[in-house]
Design a protein around this motif. Structure first.
Motif, PDB file in Angstrom:
ATOM      1  N   LEU A  30       8.049  12.724 -72.318  1.00  0.00           N
ATOM      2  CA  LEU A  30       7.602  11.460 -71.751  1.00  0.00           C
ATOM      3  C   LEU A  30       6.467  11.737 -70.775  1.00  0.00           C
ATOM      4  O   LEU A  30       6.642  12.455 -69.791  1.00  0.00           O
ATOM      5  CB  LEU A  30       8.760  10.766 -71.027  1.00  0.00           C
ATOM      6  N   PHE A  31       5.291  11.164 -71.049  1.00  0.00           N
ATOM      7  CA  PHE A  31       4.118  11.343 -70.186  1.00  0.00           C
ATOM      8  C   PHE A  31       3.856  10.028 -69.442  1.00  0.00           C
ATOM      9  O   PHE A  31       3.545   9.008 -70.061  1.00  0.00           O
ATOM     10  CB  PHE A  31       2.886  11.715 -71.015  1.00  0.00           C
ATOM     11  N   ASP A  32       4.001  10.047 -68.132  1.00  0.00           N
ATOM     12  CA  ASP A  32       3.783   8.861 -67.299  1.00  0.00           C
ATOM     13  C   ASP A  32       2.377   8.906 -66.729  1.00  0.00           C
ATOM     14  O   ASP A  32       2.085   9.662 -65.804  1.00  0.00           O
ATOM     15  CB  ASP A  32       4.825   8.810 -66.180  1.00  0.00           C
ATOM     16  N   GLU A  33       1.479   8.116 -67.295  1.00  0.00           N
ATOM     17  CA  GLU A  33       0.065   8.053 -66.924  1.00  0.00           C
ATOM     18  C   GLU A  33      -0.559   9.446 -66.822  1.00  0.00           C
ATOM     19  O   GLU A  33      -1.055   9.841 -65.755  1.00  0.00           O
ATOM     20  CB  GLU A  33      -0.108   7.274 -65.622  1.00  0.00           C
ATOM     21  N   PRO A  34      -0.583  10.194 -67.915  1.00  0.00           N
ATOM     22  CA  PRO A  34      -1.138  11.551 -67.872  1.00  0.00           C
ATOM     23  C   PRO A  34      -2.644  11.593 -67.616  1.00  0.00           C
ATOM     24  O   PRO A  34      -3.179  12.640 -67.266  1.00  0.00           O
ATOM     25  CB  PRO A  34      -0.811  12.105 -69.266  1.00  0.00           C
ATOM     26  N   LEU A  35      -3.337  10.458 -67.788  1.00  0.00           N
ATOM     27  CA  LEU A  35      -4.794  10.442 -67.618  1.00  0.00           C
ATOM     28  C   LEU A  35      -5.226   9.987 -66.229  1.00  0.00           C
ATOM     29  O   LEU A  35      -6.414  10.009 -65.914  1.00  0.00           O
ATOM     30  CB  LEU A  35      -5.429   9.524 -68.671  1.00  0.00           C
ATOM     31  N   ALA A  36      -4.268   9.577 -65.397  1.00  0.00           N
ATOM     32  CA  ALA A  36      -4.609   9.079 -64.058  1.00  0.00           C
ATOM     33  C   ALA A  36      -5.336  10.156 -63.257  1.00  0.00           C
ATOM     34  O   ALA A  36      -4.935  11.318 -63.229  1.00  0.00           O
ATOM     35  CB  ALA A  36      -3.346   8.646 -63.325  1.00  0.00           C
ATOM     36  N   SER A  37      -6.442   9.757 -62.626  1.00  0.00           N
ATOM     37  CA  SER A  37      -7.240  10.623 -61.734  1.00  0.00           C
ATOM     38  C   SER A  37      -7.980  11.748 -62.461  1.00  0.00           C
ATOM     39  O   SER A  37      -8.553  12.617 -61.812  1.00  0.00           O
ATOM     40  CB  SER A  37      -6.367  11.226 -60.621  1.00  0.00           C
ATOM     41  N   LEU A  38      -7.956  11.745 -63.793  1.00  0.00           N
ATOM     42  CA  LEU A  38      -8.730  12.745 -64.529  1.00  0.00           C
ATOM     43  C   LEU A  38     -10.095  12.173 -64.889  1.00  0.00           C
ATOM     44  O   LEU A  38     -10.223  10.988 -65.191  1.00  0.00           O
ATOM     45  CB  LEU A  38      -8.002  13.146 -65.818  1.00  0.00           C
ATOM     46  N   ASP A  39     -11.131  13.034 -64.877  1.00  0.00           N
ATOM     47  CA  ASP A  39     -12.422  12.557 -65.334  1.00  0.00           C
ATOM     48  C   ASP A  39     -12.328  12.272 -66.833  1.00  0.00           C
ATOM     49  O   ASP A  39     -11.427  12.767 -67.522  1.00  0.00           O
ATOM     50  CB  ASP A  39     -13.537  13.549 -64.990  1.00  0.00           C
ATOM     51  N   PRO A  40     -13.229  11.443 -67.384  1.00  0.00           N
ATOM     52  CA  PRO A  40     -13.090  11.002 -68.774  1.00  0.00           C
ATOM     53  C   PRO A  40     -13.019  12.136 -69.792  1.00  0.00           C
ATOM     54  O   PRO A  40     -12.204  12.087 -70.716  1.00  0.00           O
ATOM     55  CB  PRO A  40     -14.347  10.147 -68.985  1.00  0.00           C
ATOM     56  N   GLU A 191     -26.710  -2.868 -52.412  1.00  0.00           N
ATOM     57  CA  GLU A 191     -26.396  -2.303 -53.726  1.00  0.00           C
ATOM     58  C   GLU A 191     -24.898  -2.063 -53.890  1.00  0.00           C
ATOM     59  O   GLU A 191     -24.169  -1.893 -52.912  1.00  0.00           O
ATOM     60  CB  GLU A 191     -27.117  -0.963 -53.923  1.00  0.00           C
ATOM     61  N   MET A 192     -24.449  -2.037 -55.147  1.00  0.00           N
ATOM     62  CA  MET A 192     -23.119  -1.552 -55.493  1.00  0.00           C
ATOM     63  C   MET A 192     -23.336  -0.415 -56.487  1.00  0.00           C
ATOM     64  O   MET A 192     -23.738  -0.628 -57.621  1.00  0.00           O
ATOM     65  CB  MET A 192     -22.239  -2.645 -56.106  1.00  0.00           C
ATOM     66  N   VAL A 193     -23.104   0.817 -56.011  1.00  0.00           N
ATOM     67  CA  VAL A 193     -23.471   2.023 -56.754  1.00  0.00           C
ATOM     68  C   VAL A 193     -22.218   2.820 -57.084  1.00  0.00           C
ATOM     69  O   VAL A 193     -21.296   2.918 -56.265  1.00  0.00           O
ATOM     70  CB  VAL A 193     -24.447   2.897 -55.923  1.00  0.00           C
ATOM     71  N   SER A 194     -22.178   3.400 -58.281  1.00  0.00           N
ATOM     72  CA  SER A 194     -21.072   4.289 -58.638  1.00  0.00           C
ATOM     73  C   SER A 194     -21.518   5.738 -58.513  1.00  0.00           C
ATOM     74  O   SER A 194     -22.654   6.089 -58.855  1.00  0.00           O
ATOM     75  CB  SER A 194     -20.566   4.003 -60.057  1.00  0.00           C
ATOM     76  N   LEU A 195     -20.606   6.582 -58.003  1.00  0.00           N
ATOM     77  CA  LEU A 195     -20.825   8.018 -57.886  1.00  0.00           C
ATOM     78  C   LEU A 195     -19.832   8.677 -58.842  1.00  0.00           C
ATOM     79  O   LEU A 195     -18.620   8.590 -58.637  1.00  0.00           O
ATOM     80  CB  LEU A 195     -20.600   8.480 -56.447  1.00  0.00           C
ATOM     81  N   VAL A 196     -20.347   9.293 -59.900  1.00  0.00           N
ATOM     82  CA  VAL A 196     -19.482   9.772 -60.979  1.00  0.00           C
ATOM     83  C   VAL A 196     -19.736  11.247 -61.260  1.00  0.00           C
ATOM     84  O   VAL A 196     -20.747  11.821 -60.841  1.00  0.00           O
ATOM     85  CB  VAL A 196     -19.701   8.947 -62.271  1.00  0.00           C
ATOM     86  N   GLY A 197     -18.803  11.844 -61.990  1.00  0.00           N
ATOM     87  CA  GLY A 197     -18.949  13.245 -62.372  1.00  0.00           C
ATOM     88  C   GLY A 197     -17.601  13.905 -62.529  1.00  0.00           C
ATOM     89  O   GLY A 197     -16.551  13.313 -62.270  1.00  0.00           O
ATOM     90  N   TYR A 363     -19.425  -3.331 -63.228  1.00  0.00           N
ATOM     91  CA  TYR A 363     -19.656  -3.814 -61.869  1.00  0.00           C
ATOM     92  C   TYR A 363     -20.814  -3.147 -61.130  1.00  0.00           C
ATOM     93  O   TYR A 363     -21.270  -3.690 -60.123  1.00  0.00           O
ATOM     94  CB  TYR A 363     -18.378  -3.670 -61.038  1.00  0.00           C
ATOM     95  N   THR A 364     -21.243  -1.982 -61.535  1.00  0.00           N
ATOM     96  CA  THR A 364     -22.323  -1.334 -60.794  1.00  0.00           C
ATOM     97  C   THR A 364     -23.601  -1.328 -61.621  1.00  0.00           C
ATOM     98  O   THR A 364     -23.574  -1.164 -62.830  1.00  0.00           O
ATOM     99  CB  THR A 364     -21.948   0.113 -60.399  1.00  0.00           C
ATOM    100  N   THR A 365     -24.707  -1.516 -60.947  1.00  0.00           N
ATOM    101  CA  THR A 365     -25.998  -1.556 -61.640  1.00  0.00           C
ATOM    102  C   THR A 365     -26.653  -0.178 -61.702  1.00  0.00           C
ATOM    103  O   THR A 365     -27.595   0.014 -62.474  1.00  0.00           O
ATOM    104  CB  THR A 365     -26.954  -2.529 -60.927  1.00  0.00           C
ATOM    105  N   ARG A 366     -26.134   0.748 -60.895  1.00  0.00           N
ATOM    106  CA  ARG A 366     -26.771   2.066 -60.810  1.00  0.00           C
ATOM    107  C   ARG A 366     -25.702   3.131 -60.647  1.00  0.00           C
ATOM    108  O   ARG A 366     -24.652   2.895 -60.049  1.00  0.00           O
ATOM    109  CB  ARG A 366     -27.717   2.077 -59.607  1.00  0.00           C
ATOM    110  N   ALA A 367     -25.973   4.309 -61.200  1.00  0.00           N
ATOM    111  CA  ALA A 367     -25.012   5.407 -61.125  1.00  0.00           C
ATOM    112  C   ALA A 367     -25.690   6.677 -60.633  1.00  0.00           C
ATOM    113  O   ALA A 367     -26.802   7.020 -61.060  1.00  0.00           O
ATOM    114  CB  ALA A 367     -24.374   5.656 -62.488  1.00  0.00           C
ATOM    115  N   LEU A 368     -25.011   7.371 -59.712  1.00  0.00           N
ATOM    116  CA  LEU A 368     -25.391   8.720 -59.287  1.00  0.00           C
ATOM    117  C   LEU A 368     -24.449   9.674 -60.011  1.00  0.00           C
ATOM    118  O   LEU A 368     -23.228   9.531 -59.919  1.00  0.00           O
ATOM    119  CB  LEU A 368     -25.246   8.870 -57.773  1.00  0.00           C
ATOM    120  N   VAL A 369     -24.998  10.638 -60.720  1.00  0.00           N
ATOM    121  CA  VAL A 369     -24.191  11.512 -61.577  1.00  0.00           C
ATOM    122  C   VAL A 369     -24.227  12.938 -61.033  1.00  0.00           C
ATOM    123  O   VAL A 369     -25.300  13.527 -60.878  1.00  0.00           O
ATOM    124  CB  VAL A 369     -24.715  11.496 -63.031  1.00  0.00           C
ATOM    125  N   MET A 370     -23.036  13.479 -60.735  1.00  0.00           N
ATOM    126  CA  MET A 370     -22.915  14.821 -60.173  1.00  0.00           C
ATOM    127  C   MET A 370     -22.320  15.791 -61.194  1.00  0.00           C
ATOM    128  O   MET A 370     -21.475  15.422 -62.008  1.00  0.00           O
ATOM    129  CB  MET A 370     -22.001  14.794 -58.947  1.00  0.00           C
TER     130      MET A 370
END
Length: 427
Positions: A30-40, A191-197, A363-370
């Motif tokens: 049984l896996f309870d939300e195994p993808l939570a907090s993992l990058d895609p 701005e509403m900016v996403s910081l991803v990576g 929701y965000t118009t711009r992304a900063l990618v790390m």
């Protein structure tokens, strides 16, 4: 590999947990939300690992997840849908995606399914909608192209002044462990900016540098053109609010009113002014009816709002949020993001650290990618999401909108832009 658990990445911790469970000869996993907090990208690898375990052991596997599209990257036999404590569906993936049930119970559909429906396509289980690679799109190509050719809602925004700047910022916990390497970017007022990576790319370090918990090894951080190096943590907190991922990391009081008032009390604000500002903030956050409630009686999403309200009451000019929607279903995700959108429309500048590709897109118009401590991308969301090399380097997962555009023979970047404009215009 010899390492302490706290030194491992999120994906590595998942593998250690799986290995620990599988030492015993059990019949059901049984896996309870195994993808939570993992990058895609790590989420995709985790699903691949679960499928590999299934193939090699023939164990019965049950997965509890909100990220349906990521789960469907592997073959799933059945999907059981629950709503308000009841089972409302027990279907094959094809049956489920061809039905309106997901929308009815506020569970997010795969993005390609949303795009097909926006174009007016009728989805039938005989089309094999669970797998975009093999889905029969014969009846969908013409309406999709017609929808794509239609003019999307406009998105004209006048440029605004620079609020926050990173100028060649580097940071390391030691001379041998460099976390950030000459990172430069600007965030504009409103701005509403996403910081991803990827996990460990340096995203949370950036938030701690802005807040003053760390100081850059080299380079400068400017707020409204002023170097922040001489500002104390308290002085920065008056301008920039940091909201951590888990409300429990921030909440220290028992009652809602007391928690939101805490920062004002610490600053010596008068009681009458405290009551006025707390009540005003609670109304903005939709928490006024709960002002005299114990925080323990609130839902996770409400506790998250309390942690945001405790920052907002101090009237900051910028909010930084770490994974604002982690672990929330579509209903609570939408409530949280529409709330943050309303703050942004009031003029609040928002930087969101996130792994949520849907949040980034909607929701965000711009992304900063790390990636690996370096800024490898800075641009409009639709541009970032339509460049496979950039997505791969940052451990992001290529959106199914990109794959759908390829299947019908249109430009992926333009198609993603078109989808985003319709999403924003339709809310």
């Amino acid at each position: 590999m010899l390492a302490s658990p706290h030194e491992l990445s999120g994906g590595q911790k998942q593998r250690v947990t799986m290995a620990g469970v599988m030492i015993d000869d059990i019949d059901i996993l049984l896996f309870d939300e195994p993808l939570a907090s993992l990058d895609p990208a790590t989420g995709v690898k985790t699903m691949s690992l679960i499928e590999e375990i299934h193939q090699q052991t023939n164990k019965t596997i049950v997965i509890i997840e909100h990220r349906l599209e990521d789960v469907l990257s592997q073959k799933v036999d059945r999907i059981i849908v629950m709503n308000e404590g009841r089972i409302v569906g027990d279907l094959t993936p094809n049956q489920l995606l061809a039905s309106p049930l997901l929308q009815d119970v506020m569970i997010r559909e795969p993005l390609y399914i949303s795009a097909l429906k926006k174009a007016g396509c009728q989805i039938d289980e005989s089309m094999n909608p669970e797998c975009l690679k093999t889905m029969d799109l014969t009846s969908c190509v013409a309406p999709l192209k017609a929808w794509f050719d239609a003019t999307p809602p406009s998105d004209n925004q006048a440029p605004s002044s620079v609020l926050l700047s990173f100028e060649q910022v580097s940071f390391g916990y030691s001379k041998t462990k460099q976390v950030l390497d000459q990172v430069s970017f600007e965030i504009h007022q409103g701005e509403m900016v996403s910081l991803v990576g990827q996990n460990g790319a340096g995203k949370s370090t950036i938030s701690k540098l802005i807040s003053g918990f760390y100081q850059p090894t080299s380079g400068r951080i400017l707020f409204k053109g002023k170097d922040l190096s001489q500002s104390t943590i308290k002085e920065r907190a008056d301008k920039i609010g940091l909201v951590m991922q888990h409300p429990g990391q921030m909440i220290s009081k028992t009652m809602v009113f007391d928690e939101v008032a805490f920062g004002l009390v610490a600053r010596g604000v008068g009681q009458e002014e405290i009551v006025r500002r707390v009540h005003e903030t609670l109304k903005i956050c939709g928490l006024y009816p709960f002002r005299n409630w114990p925080i323990s009686a609130l839902s996770f999403g409400q506790k998250k709002r309390v942690s945001i309200a405790a920052i907002l009451v101090l009237n900051p000019e910028m909010l930084i949020l770490d994974e604002p929607t982690a672990g929330q279903d579509l209903k609570h995700y939408t409530e949280m993001m529409e709330f943050l959108k309303s703050l942004n429309e009031r003029g609040m500048t928002i930087l969101m650290i996130t792994h949520d590709m849907h949040l980034m897109l909607e929701y965000t118009t711009r992304a900063l990618v790390m990636a690996n401590g370096r800024l490898i991308g800075d641009g409009p969301t639709y541009h970032v999401m339509s460049h496979p090399d950039l997505m791969e380097a940052a451990h992001l997962k290529q959106t199914s909108l990109y794959a759908l555009a390829h299947r019908i023979g249109v430009d992926p970047e333009a198609f993603i832009y078109h989808f985003i404009r319709h999403e924003k215009g339709g809310r």
